[in-house]
Design an enzyme around this catalytic site. Structure first.
Site, PDB file in Angstrom:
ATOM      1  CD  GLN A 167       9.036  68.072 -10.899  1.00  0.00           C
ATOM      2  OE1 GLN A 167       9.014  66.851 -10.981  1.00  0.00           O
ATOM      3  NE2 GLN A 167       8.688  68.815 -11.783  1.00  0.00           N
ATOM      4  CG  HIS A 189       8.198  62.497  -7.362  1.00  0.00           C
ATOM      5  ND1 HIS A 189       7.484  63.503  -7.821  1.00  0.00           N
ATOM      6  CD2 HIS A 189       9.142  62.139  -8.710  1.00  0.00           C
ATOM      7  CE1 HIS A 189       8.051  63.950  -8.990  1.00  0.00           C
ATOM      8  NE2 HIS A 189       8.684  63.063  -9.555  1.00  0.00           N
ATOM      9  CD  GLU A 224      10.145  60.658 -12.173  1.00  0.00           C
ATOM     10  OE1 GLU A 224       9.009  60.802 -12.548  1.00  0.00           O
ATOM     11  OE2 GLU A 224      10.763  61.643 -11.546  1.00  0.00           O
ATOM     12  CG  HIS A 244      13.891  64.132  -9.773  1.00  0.00           C
ATOM     13  ND1 HIS A 244      13.270  63.725  -8.711  1.00  0.00           N
ATOM     14  CD2 HIS A 244      13.038  64.148 -10.795  1.00  0.00           C
ATOM     15  CE1 HIS A 244      12.011  63.791  -8.825  1.00  0.00           C
ATOM     16  NE2 HIS A 244      11.929  64.001 -10.204  1.00  0.00           N
ATOM     17  NE  ARG A 290       6.461  73.280  -9.930  1.00  0.00           N
ATOM     18  CZ  ARG A 290       5.086  73.503  -9.699  1.00  0.00           C
ATOM     19  NH1 ARG A 290       4.621  74.252  -8.900  1.00  0.00           N
ATOM     20  NH2 ARG A 290       4.406  72.749 -10.606  1.00  0.00           N
TER      21      ARG A 290
END
Length: 320
Positions: A96, A98, A115, A174, A194
């Site tokens: 993935q 983001h 994150e 990641h 994704r």
């Protein structure tokens, strides 16, 4: 009157939503996981349809509306900033990436997602995808997708063990590998692009959808990071470590706690998760409770004084 600490109870993502999930959230932490493929326990969440609650079943979004700045802090404005999960990856998650706040606001009308992960348990040989191999470019990724070439040779795999800490800024490729249980703190966003799903299919032979265009838009191939090294902090009541200090959140780890005192911090709230059994004592709030491993507690900005004892805890707070 100031608020007592609030014990939180999670929502879950499970079954077809987390086909990679396992049963450790139930077997290790006693969570009421609804399925043997329960991948996520959303410990502190205001994601629509996935709100965590207090002991009375009140959704966190309602608590925020009821108490406002007394709960969140005087420096928190706009959307609730953080989402906290425990994840059980029996199998590998998809690869993935983001978006940052600018892209996410423009294309999804949501926050971006930066994150971090703290590894709680890992089977021998477990590993993460943590960025791309040195020299890989956006054009190389695009060509791999256009020719349907395997993506694995372009990915950077790193071994992990319990206690490791990893920071994943927006734009970093990641994936969580199989056999890993972890704590995830992130911006309060469910935007995920994704990139690659290991060519897996479901029982009907269907592959999960990918988001190639968006992923190529936001990927930052130059991000080459290493595991974070904890920094000791002075504390007479425990062994305290700074794990992360980022633009969006700060995380500390407390070990061997002996009546660690906590008091109000009017600027921002914080959130506490027990990694081993402990006790919380808040005499003014008439709250004296055991904290079993896996229990999360929201600490209001305007919080009554309390003490914490026990083995190991993680404490996260937003950056105002």
């Amino acid at each position: 009157m100031s608020l007592a600490p609030i014990l939180l109870y999670p929502a879950f993502r499970y079954g077809a939503a987390t086909p990679w999930g396992g049963d450790q959230l139930k077997t290790r932490y006693g969570k009421p996981a609804p399925d043997t493929r329960t991948g996520e326990s959303l410990e502190m969440s205001v994601i629509p349809g996935l709100n965590s609650t207090d002991a009375q079943g009140t959704p966190l979004s309602e608590l925020l509306a009821r108490y406002g700045a007394q709960l969140t802090g005087t420096q928190i404005t706009g959307e609730f900033p953080l989402l906290l999960k425990l994840l059980d990856a029996k199998q590998a998650l998809s690869v993935q990436v983001h978006p940052d706040d600018v892209y996410a606001q423009a294309h999804e009308n949501k926050l971006g997602k930066t994150e971090a992960w703290i590894i709680l348990a890992a089977e021998p040989g477990a590993q993460l995808v943590y960025g791309l191999r040195p020299g890989v470019t956006r054009d190389m990724l695009r060509q791999a997708f256009e020719t349907e070439a395997p993506l694995e040779p372009l990915l950077r795999f790193v071994p992990v063990q319990a206690g490791d800490v990893f920071y994943i800024p927006a734009g970093m490729v990641h994936a969580i590998g199989g056999g890993i249980l972890l704590y995830e703190i992130q911006q309060s966003s469910d935007v995920t692009y994704r990139f690659y799903d290991w060519n897996r299919t479901d029982a009907q032979g269907n592959k999960r959808p990918l988001h190639i265009r968006q992923a190529l838009d936001v990927v930052r191939p130059e991000l080459q990071l290493e595991a974070v090294q904890p920094q000791p902090l002075p504390d007479a009541h425990c062994r305290r470590e700074l794990l992360l200090d980022t633009p969006y959140f700060r995380v500390e780890r407390l070990n061997d706690c002996q009546e660690v005192p906590f008091s109000a911090h009017p600027e921002v709230f914080s959130v506490l998760t027990a990694l081993s059994d402990g006790q919380l004592s808040c005499p003014e709030g008439r709250l004296f409770c055991a904290l079993p491993a896996g229990q999360t507690v929201l600490i209001p900005a305007d919080c009554l004084p309390f003490t914490l004892s026990g083995g190991t805890f993680l404490i996260s707070a937003p950056r105002a």
